[in-house]
Every structure is written in structure tokens, then in C-alpha cells.
Enzyme design. Sequence first.
Site, PDB file in Angstrom:
ATOM      1  N   TYR A   1      16.215  15.051 117.386  1.00  0.00           N
ATOM      2  CA  TYR A   1      16.649  16.387 117.027  1.00  0.00           C
ATOM      3  C   TYR A   1      17.278  16.626 115.757  1.00  0.00           C
ATOM      4  CZ  TYR A   1      16.239  18.790 121.612  1.00  0.00           C
ATOM      5  OH  TYR A   1      15.923  19.427 122.774  1.00  0.00           O
TER       6      TYR A   1
ATOM      7  N   ARG B   1      13.848  23.077 104.515  1.00  0.00           N
ATOM      8  CA  ARG B   1      12.634  24.064 104.469  1.00  0.00           C
ATOM      9  C   ARG B   1      13.260  25.491 104.459  1.00  0.00           C
ATOM     10  NH1 ARG B   1       8.113  27.177 106.912  1.00  0.00           N
ATOM     11  NH2 ARG B   1       8.749  29.088 105.629  1.00  0.00           N
TER      12      ARG B   1
ATOM     13  N   ASP C   1      13.548  28.526 101.352  1.00  0.00           N
ATOM     14  CA  ASP C   1      13.613  30.092 101.326  1.00  0.00           C
ATOM     15  C   ASP C   1      14.965  30.575 100.916  1.00  0.00           C
ATOM     16  OD1 ASP C   1      11.319  29.850 102.965  1.00  0.00           O
ATOM     17  OD2 ASP C   1      12.203  29.865 104.813  1.00  0.00           O
TER      18      ASP C   1
ATOM     19  N   MET D   1      15.054  33.284  97.834  1.00  0.00           N
ATOM     20  CA  MET D   1      15.619  34.664  97.982  1.00  0.00           C
ATOM     21  C   MET D   1      16.741  35.012  96.811  1.00  0.00           C
ATOM     22  SD  MET D   1      16.242  35.843 101.835  1.00  0.00           S
ATOM     23  CE  MET D   1      16.536  34.035 102.550  1.00  0.00           C
TER      24      MET D   1
ATOM     25  N   PHE E   1      12.853  35.781 103.698  1.00  0.00           N
ATOM     26  CA  PHE E   1      13.972  36.405 104.414  1.00  0.00           C
ATOM     27  C   PHE E   1      13.716  36.220 106.136  1.00  0.00           C
ATOM     28  CE2 PHE E   1      13.126  41.209 103.868  1.00  0.00           C
ATOM     29  CZ  PHE E   1      13.009  41.542 105.017  1.00  0.00           C
TER      30      PHE E   1
ATOM     31  N   ASN F   1      23.274  15.771 122.705  1.00  0.00           N
ATOM     32  CA  ASN F   1      22.410  14.624 123.285  1.00  0.00           C
ATOM     33  C   ASN F   1      23.050  13.232 122.937  1.00  0.00           C
ATOM     34  OD1 ASN F   1      19.706  14.787 124.710  1.00  0.00           O
ATOM     35  ND2 ASN F   1      19.514  16.454 123.794  1.00  0.00           N
TER      36      ASN F   1
ATOM     37  N   ASP G   1      23.125   7.892 131.074  1.00  0.00           N
ATOM     38  CA  ASP G   1      22.055   8.748 130.566  1.00  0.00           C
ATOM     39  C   ASP G   1      22.316  10.204 131.091  1.00  0.00           C
ATOM     40  OD1 ASP G   1      19.647   9.825 129.543  1.00  0.00           O
ATOM     41  OD2 ASP G   1      18.453   7.966 130.283  1.00  0.00           O
TER      42      ASP G   1
ATOM     43  N   ASN H   1      14.910  16.092 129.444  1.00  0.00           N
ATOM     44  CA  ASN H   1      15.366  16.158 127.945  1.00  0.00           C
ATOM     45  C   ASN H   1      14.338  16.120 126.908  1.00  0.00           C
ATOM     46  OD1 ASN H   1      17.661  16.275 126.451  1.00  0.00           O
ATOM     47  ND2 ASN H   1      18.021  13.975 126.600  1.00  0.00           N
TER      48      ASN H   1
ATOM     49  N   SER I   1      12.504  19.237 126.483  1.00  0.00           N
ATOM     50  CA  SER I   1      13.240  20.152 125.747  1.00  0.00           C
ATOM     51  C   SER I   1      12.945  19.776 124.419  1.00  0.00           C
ATOM     52  CB  SER I   1      14.756  20.245 126.344  1.00  0.00           C
ATOM     53  OG  SER I   1      14.974  20.280 127.569  1.00  0.00           O
TER      54      SER I   1
ATOM     55  N   THR J   1      11.017  22.275 121.516  1.00  0.00           N
ATOM     56  CA  THR J   1      11.550  22.587 120.429  1.00  0.00           C
ATOM     57  C   THR J   1      10.739  22.249 119.350  1.00  0.00           C
ATOM     58  OG1 THR J   1      13.639  22.490 121.324  1.00  0.00           O
ATOM     59  CG2 THR J   1      13.712  22.655 119.015  1.00  0.00           C
TER      60      THR J   1
ATOM     61  N   THR K   1      15.438  25.073 124.929  1.00  0.00           N
ATOM     62  CA  THR K   1      16.731  25.224 125.073  1.00  0.00           C
ATOM     63  C   THR K   1      17.200  25.428 126.265  1.00  0.00           C
ATOM     64  OG1 THR K   1      16.745  25.914 122.789  1.00  0.00           O
ATOM     65  CG2 THR K   1      18.688  26.275 123.803  1.00  0.00           C
TER      66      THR K   1
ATOM     67  N   THR L   1      17.542  22.485 128.313  1.00  0.00           N
ATOM     68  CA  THR L   1      18.779  21.557 127.895  1.00  0.00           C
ATOM     69  C   THR L   1      20.045  22.273 128.534  1.00  0.00           C
ATOM     70  OG1 THR L   1      17.429  21.127 125.655  1.00  0.00           O
ATOM     71  CG2 THR L   1      20.076  20.897 125.471  1.00  0.00           C
TER      72      THR L   1
ATOM     73  N   THR M   1      24.529  17.287 133.684  1.00  0.00           N
ATOM     74  CA  THR M   1      25.078  15.759 133.318  1.00  0.00           C
ATOM     75  C   THR M   1      26.609  15.882 133.239  1.00  0.00           C
ATOM     76  OG1 THR M   1      23.025  15.702 132.003  1.00  0.00           O
ATOM     77  CG2 THR M   1      25.084  14.453 131.496  1.00  0.00           C
TER      78      THR M   1
ATOM     79  N   HIS N   1      24.447  37.615 120.856  1.00  0.00           N
ATOM     80  CA  HIS N   1      25.859  37.529 120.486  1.00  0.00           C
ATOM     81  C   HIS N   1      26.291  35.951 121.182  1.00  0.00           C
ATOM     82  CE1 HIS N   1      29.245  38.047 118.037  1.00  0.00           C
ATOM     83  NE2 HIS N   1      30.051  37.832 119.314  1.00  0.00           N
TER      84      HIS N   1
ATOM     85  N   GLU O   1      24.537  33.352 121.624  1.00  0.00           N
ATOM     86  CA  GLU O   1      23.901  32.627 120.741  1.00  0.00           C
ATOM     87  C   GLU O   1      25.114  31.996 119.537  1.00  0.00           C
ATOM     88  OE1 GLU O   1      21.711  30.605 120.740  1.00  0.00           O
ATOM     89  OE2 GLU O   1      21.169  30.064 118.483  1.00  0.00           O
TER      90      GLU O   1
ATOM     91  N   TYR P   1      28.136  31.862 119.781  1.00  0.00           N
ATOM     92  CA  TYR P   1      29.086  30.853 120.348  1.00  0.00           C
ATOM     93  C   TYR P   1      28.312  29.542 120.822  1.00  0.00           C
ATOM     94  CZ  TYR P   1      32.080  34.587 119.362  1.00  0.00           C
ATOM     95  OH  TYR P   1      32.861  35.496 118.707  1.00  0.00           O
TER      96      TYR P   1
ATOM     97  N   SER Q   1      37.630  19.544 116.876  1.00  0.00           N
ATOM     98  CA  SER Q   1      38.794  18.942 117.687  1.00  0.00           C
ATOM     99  C   SER Q   1      38.728  17.398 117.613  1.00  0.00           C
ATOM    100  CB  SER Q   1      38.614  19.346 119.020  1.00  0.00           C
ATOM    101  OG  SER Q   1      38.433  20.786 118.896  1.00  0.00           O
TER     102      SER Q   1
ATOM    103  N   SER R   1      45.484  24.658 125.772  1.00  0.00           N
ATOM    104  CA  SER R   1      45.113  25.899 125.153  1.00  0.00           C
ATOM    105  C   SER R   1      43.479  25.971 124.769  1.00  0.00           C
ATOM    106  CB  SER R   1      46.088  26.146 124.121  1.00  0.00           C
ATOM    107  OG  SER R   1      47.253  26.741 124.595  1.00  0.00           O
TER     108      SER R   1
ATOM    109  N   THR S   1      40.054  32.429 119.250  1.00  0.00           N
ATOM    110  CA  THR S   1      39.664  31.885 117.929  1.00  0.00           C
ATOM    111  C   THR S   1      40.928  31.567 117.113  1.00  0.00           C
ATOM    112  OG1 THR S   1      37.844  33.300 118.164  1.00  0.00           O
ATOM    113  CG2 THR S   1      37.833  31.909 116.218  1.00  0.00           C
TER     114      THR S   1
ATOM    115  N   LYS T   1      42.767  28.410 118.390  1.00  0.00           N
ATOM    116  CA  LYS T   1      42.085  26.944 118.092  1.00  0.00           C
ATOM    117  C   LYS T   1      42.426  26.837 116.722  1.00  0.00           C
ATOM    118  CE  LYS T   1      38.089  27.319 121.230  1.00  0.00           C
ATOM    119  NZ  LYS T   1      37.289  25.864 121.043  1.00  0.00           N
TER     120      LYS T   1
ATOM    121  N   HIS U   1      29.368  38.088 105.857  1.00  0.00           N
ATOM    122  CA  HIS U   1      30.340  37.687 107.101  1.00  0.00           C
ATOM    123  C   HIS U   1      29.528  36.535 107.893  1.00  0.00           C
ATOM    124  CE1 HIS U   1      32.285  37.719 110.733  1.00  0.00           C
ATOM    125  NE2 HIS U   1      31.168  38.444 111.322  1.00  0.00           N
ATOM    126  N   PHE U   2      28.184  36.661 108.457  1.00  0.00           N
ATOM    127  CA  PHE U   2      27.655  35.744 109.291  1.00  0.00           C
ATOM    128  C   PHE U   2      27.415  34.647 108.602  1.00  0.00           C
ATOM    129  CE2 PHE U   2      23.714  38.712 108.801  1.00  0.00           C
ATOM    130  CZ  PHE U   2      22.890  37.317 108.385  1.00  0.00           C
ATOM    131  N   HIS U   3      27.019  34.418 107.382  1.00  0.00           N
ATOM    132  CA  HIS U   3      26.994  33.080 106.910  1.00  0.00           C
ATOM    133  C   HIS U   3      28.160  32.516 106.664  1.00  0.00           C
ATOM    134  CE1 HIS U   3      22.877  34.550 105.645  1.00  0.00           C
ATOM    135  NE2 HIS U   3      22.654  33.221 105.377  1.00  0.00           N
TER     136      HIS U   3
END
Lengths: 651, 247
Positions: free
Chosen positions: A67, A77, A81, A85, A108, A129, A140, A147, A150, A154, A206, A209, A216, A289, A291, A293, A304, A320, A364, A367, A424-426
Site C-alpha cells: 500500500y 504522479r 500534476d 498546474m 486539476f 495495515n 494478523d 485484506n 482490499s 485499490t 476501502t 478495509t 481486528t 466530510h 473522509e 477525518y 501522538s 482527553s 481538535t 489535541k 485551506h484544505f491543502h
Amino acid sequence: MDEPTILLGRLGMQALPFYSWVALCGALVTVGCGLGFLALVTWLGRWRDLWSGWLTSLDHKRIGIMYVILALIMLIRGFVDAIMMRLQQALSYSSEGYLPPEHFEQIFSSHGTIMIFFMAMPFVTGLMNFVVPLQIGARDVAFPAVNAISFWLTAAGAGLMLISLVIGKFSTAGWTGYPPYSEVRFTPGVGVDYWIWSIMISGVGTTLTGINFIVTILRKRAPGMTLMRMPMFVWTTLCASILIVFAFPALTVSTAMLALDRTLGLHFFTIDSGGNAMNYMNLFWIWGHPEVYILILPAFGIFSEVVATFSSKRLYGYTSLVYATAVIALLSFTVWLHHFFTMGASANVNAIFGIATMIIAVPTGVKVFDWMFTMYRGRIRFEPPMAFTVGFMCLFVIGGMTGVLLAIPPINYSTHNTTFLVAHFHNMVIPGALFGYVAGYMYWFPKAFGFRLDRTWGLRAFWFWAVGFTLAFMPLYVTGLLGMPRRMSSYANPAWHPWLILAFLGACLIFLGIVSLGMQLWVSIRDRARLTDATGDPWDGRTLEWSTSSPPPAWNFDTVPLVAERDTFHAAKQAAQPMPHQPADSFDMPKNSVSGILIGLGGFWVGFGAIWYIWWLAAAGLGLIAATMIGRSFAEHTEMRVTPGETGDVT
Amino acid sequence: MLQAFGLMLALVLVVIAATLFFAWRYRATGKALHQPDWDRSLAVEIVTWGIPALIIAILGTMVWNKTHALDPYKPLPGAPPLVVQAIALDWKWLFIYPEQGIATVNEVALPVGRPVTFRLTSEVAMNSFMIPALGGQIYAMAGMETRLNLRADTPGRSEGRNMQFSGGGFAAQTFAALALPEQEFDDWVTKARSTGTALNAASFAKLSKPSVADPVRYYGTVPVDFFAKRIAAHGGMSHHSGNEAGH
């Protein structure tokens, strides 16, 4: 376009990429790399090793490593791209740039699709995994053959993604594939079909998985490991797996409905005959959304682990952190509408979703504080995984702040669809998710291969990534506030131009970061004698994976460890005692199986057949999948008896 | 909203500074106190949950109020709004003035000081309508009507555009937004009416063909309920034009 034929569907010579030299080069490189790999394996005479050691292996560690290899290939790859861009937008002020609009649109779309589905997802799944069974003292995963299925599903999706560069064109509808634009009326070619089938097939993998890891973690923990003694990475994997099981079906359904519209002429999301594209956007983001997380919670788990280990200190605020993780997982299903505040919902609806979104900032934030207080009164060693963690903490909070700003509907009306959103999302997924995966890769690499990765090149990679990220994306916040829409192949506003040149320079630094990662791997393999770790515990670790050898035996632990507290292994080291364990025994391990690779191959045929209307191939793919499943369910002797320590290890 | 930003920025800067300070202060080569088993503190927990919760409570209240105050569907105070119907096409905008009985392509004029209610729909893929100088964006979707209330307070010319990627001509899908004083607005209407051709099925079919960077165009006459009929053509229903009752 010609009428589809029975034999080749709508596939013909026009599918080859002779329409543009850039696309032709991409196709040649893709084909060249593939053929080069096949030639190399043949030249080295390693087909048998590859087949029995990797391709048919049900060992969760081998599958995990495959994986991660897939993810690193797709990272390259996806990055090509990205930098194309950035170059286009650096050049296309008041000009066409070097890419025609349609090519830019494909790029894009493929960049986002690859980075989310075929870089981030395989990367995190690979780490889950490799690490989770070791961390819970299991030999295992619960369903080893599933597994492998899966993984190969993918890989089939990734294969469709790669082949779209060579045969036909990819989607121009962005990684979200919004209808009605993604309906045949506006995008009649095979591009959107490539997008649909590659993510649908990998999405099924997925989902499997997710089921596998829930079972597991709930069923295979070592004796004494109660839920509240699980390492944080196991907790975050559990929460992410639950999210997968609940969220991915929404993606599968929405893309399947879009496929029905496109292929059979139904009208779920069309602009006529009763279709309603708003339903797609709701379904897509009910997956989309959570996804975020699914990608980021396991990265939080990695941070952590890393911050506790390299601070030589117990993880601060474990309870906590567990509750914060669970709260984030739950809330992630309550905020999907913030992706389209501008759809015209009432102020009540928008305000409620805006507030729900902001509430996620609370756990968040907790954390981040907990990682800070883990460092407090610690003894911090700046190995590369720790550098990525500190870098993450500093950069991620900036993205958190811009996320809260975007969650304010009146601000969102102006910043939505701009490069501010892109920045923001990057800012969330590069420092938040990718830095975590890279930290995890460097942290667990010695466990997988028995030698550490080179520190100097690791730190170089960190600095290039951290500075490169900042330089590439802070300017996009600015252009967004200056009103620049995302997905512009060219523009006429002189105010954006200097910022886009800066962003391109940032992308160049990230390129050096990727080169550094490659150099680190190369130098470390070359100098593996110098970097060897014979102890199995190179970082003075705290959790169970460090109590076994590096690399671990196929069955992970010769004897099953007994867990008495959270950092049992660390406590044993403190007391200068060996790790407590169950008496030696014999047990069953799964034998190799071809079912995974066959089902993956069948999935690829189904996808390729459905994309090109080669219906006999799609039927053959379904037949192969069915035959494999039936064959596998009749197979006896799928396991072998192992008694560690005996001659040859396997009896 | 600026205070909200300030509040968050302060917290973020504190977190970054503290992270870097801790990383330096507790480096392995340093001499700082090492407490390897210290992993909980009620006081710290109260602060780490409390401060973010407090900030979000303040922000949440603000979001509730501001989202209602600045709801793009809410008519703006002042004179009765001028209604402008906007239809997204590949890759241009058609604006219809039902009161004035005119229509324009890629140019929209707003009388300064008078509220304007935009009614939005699309003939093609989803678009997002925005005049950045005047306010936020709202999606335009086929078979559906969405709304956006704006008001120009000073005369001037700015650029509006589609913000939602919708295909090849998206990058150039802009229009001129003219904020005109009352008299000039009336002159502009007169000019459109006198120089324009008729908007009808034939001219609309011609206009609907995909094209990029179309010149400004005027239609001197528009059939009654043209906008509502275009929505109905895609299976939807329009709120009746000119009437601000529903929401």
C-alpha cells in the site's frame, strides 16, 4: 464519435494521446516505467519471489508495505500534476500558458483524485495495515484474505487512473465530479467514467478495509489490552474505520447513480426529466466530510505516538485524546452542508451547519494542546518524525483558523470557490495528513526493514516540505482574498500574478522535498549496514510493536504479549524485565492466496469494460470475481501450522 | 467579524510560540526538568477544553446573528427592489429586466442606492454568480431558482463572474457590473430598448450555443415570464416574478 462495436466498444485509435505533446510525454513515461519495472524483475529473475513473497501474500505487513509503495508512486504522479498546474498559473497571466484549457482541466481533476484516493488513502491504509496488528499484539488482521482483496481493488482503481493517461482522456469535472457538468450532455467522453470507476472500485476495497480493522481491533487484542490501554494510533484507526464503514457507501452509491445516468441514460442528477444535482452534492459530501477525518484521524494517531516516543514521556491527556477523537468522528457526520453554503439554503440551516463545523475546532484544539503538553517537561530528540510533528503543529493551526473563517457563512459567500478554499484544505491535508504519514513512514521504517532511514536527508526533506508548503499555499490565501476563483486555466488580473509565481516557487521547493525523500531511501539502503538496528527498538519506543524483532517474523510475536498497562513495553524496560508473555504455543497462519490479485484483476476488467462499453470484458471481470469467490469458499487448507523456534520455523 | 479573527489569531500565535518554545526548552541536549510520567492535570484539562470552547461559543453566537443579518435571500432595506433575472449559459450571462422589458448579455446595470434582487438559474451546468465588489456568491442551477440581494452604494464599474468551474470557457466567463446613478440607469435602459433586438425562441437558441468571451448584447423586448418558462423547461418551478413574498 463512431458507433460502439461489440469487440472494442468505443475504443479506437483516437484514444491514443497524440493530441498534445505534454499528454504524449506523460503516457510514454507511464508506459516506460511500467515496462521498465517488468524488465527489471525479469532481468533479476525475481518473478517467483515477487509472486509468492508479495503479490499473493496475506501477511498484513507485506500488504501494508505494498500500500505504501503504491501511495509513494501515486504521490509522484499527483505531484507532477500539481507542479504543472502551478507552472500553468504562473505563466498564464493574460495568455494561454503552455496548456490548453482542456488539458489543464484534466490535470486539476486527476491531481485531486489521485492525491485523495490513490495517495492519501493507500498511505494511511498501508500504515494501518503494517502497524495496528503489531501494536495490539496480534499475529494478523481478522480477515487476511479480505485484506488482500482490499489492496488489489485499490490497486485496480489506481491502475485505471494511470491507464487513463495512455488510453483516452481523464475527467475534466474536478475531483468532486459535480453533476450536471459530469453528465454526458456536458462531458460525453470517457473521462468522467474513468473517474467514476476508479474511485468506485477502490472505494469498495476501502469499505472492506474498514470492516476488517473494526473487527481486528475489537477482537484480536492481546490479553489485558483493554480499550483504554490501546495506543492512540489504534484508537484513531478504530474511529477512522467506523467512519469508513458509514461514509464510503454514500460515495459508492452516488458514483453508481452517476454511472447509471451516464451509461444507461437515467436521470438522477441531470438538468431535465426530474433529475436533481443537489442530491448528488449532499450524498457526495456525506461521504466527503467524514473522509477528511478518515485521512486525518490516523495521522493524529501517528503524531501522538511520535510525540510521546521522541519526548521520552508518557502521552499527555490520553483520555482527553480518546474522547476528542470519538467526538470528532461523530461530529464529522454533522457538517457536510458547509461545502455548499452558497446553494441557497436558509439562514437557519447555514448557521446551524456553520456552528456545528466550528464545534469540531474544540476537540481538535484540545489535541494540539495535548501534544504540546506531551513535549512539556519531556526530553525531545529531533529525529525526522519529530521534526514533521512539530512542523505539523505550527502549520496545522493556521489551517484550523482559516477553516473556522470558512465556516462563517457570510465569509464563505465570498471565499467559496476561491483559491482561499484551495489553500485551506491543502493546509489541512499536507501538514495535517501527509506530514503524519511521512512521520509514520520514517518512524516505522526500521520496524519493517531492520534499518533506520538516514537522519540528515530526513531533516532536509522536512525543511523543503515545510518551507515549500508555506511558500506554495500562503500566496493562494492572498489570491483567494483578492477574488481569484479556483480552477482557472488563464486569467487577466495583474494583482494575482506575483503571488502565483511565488506559489510556483513553493511547489519547486516541495519538489526538492520529494527528491530528498527519494535520496533518503537510496542513501539508507546503500548505508544499511551503518543504519542497522538489531534491537528491534531503535527509538526507545513505548508500544508493543517495538517489543518484537525488526523485521518481525510473519507471525509478529513468537509468544503473545501480556498487557498490564498502556505503555507495557516501556514499563518492562524501566523495570529491566523481559516483556511478559503467554507460554510458547503453536498456531495457524494464513497461506498465500491468489484470490486478492484475481479479484483485483476482475475489478479492473469490470472498470475498463464499463468505461469503454466493452461489455464482454466487464462480464468476464464479474465472472472472474464470482469464480474466485466461489473457488476460495471451497478451498480447504488455507492455513498452515506454525511453531516458532522449530527448524525452518514452519511445520 | 474582525474581532473573531483577532481572537483566533491570538490563540494560534500563542500555540505556535508555545510549541516552538517547548520544543527548544525541552530538547534532549538541554538541562530542563524531565518528568517522564507526568501525563494529566485537571487544571490544564480545564484550560485546554475551556478556552477553545469559550472562543467557539463566542464565535457561534456571532455566526448565528451574522448569518441571519447577512442572509443573501433577505431583501435589503430601502426602496422596493429592482428585479434582475440572471440565466447562466455556456459561457456567458443573460440578464433579464422584467419591469423594463429588456435583456442584456454580459452586462448588468444597477441603479445606485436601490436594492436589487437577483433571481438566478442556469441553462447548463451549475454556475455560481458573484459580483465581488458588491457581495457574495450564490449558485445558479438549472430547473431551480436561487436568489441574491445586492445594493450598489457608489457609482462605478466592476467585474462579475461565474465562480464555479463549468467547462472550457469558465475562465473567461465574466460580465461587466455597472453601478449607475438613477438618470444614467434610465438612459442605459433606453439605450438597450432602442438598440436591442428581440429575445425570442430563435434568438435564445442562437445565444445558447456555447461561446467564450461574448460581446455585450442588448434585447429590446422580452416575452412575459421568459425566466419562469426557462426554469419550467428543466422541470422546475419559479417563484412568481416581481413578488417578494415567498422564502
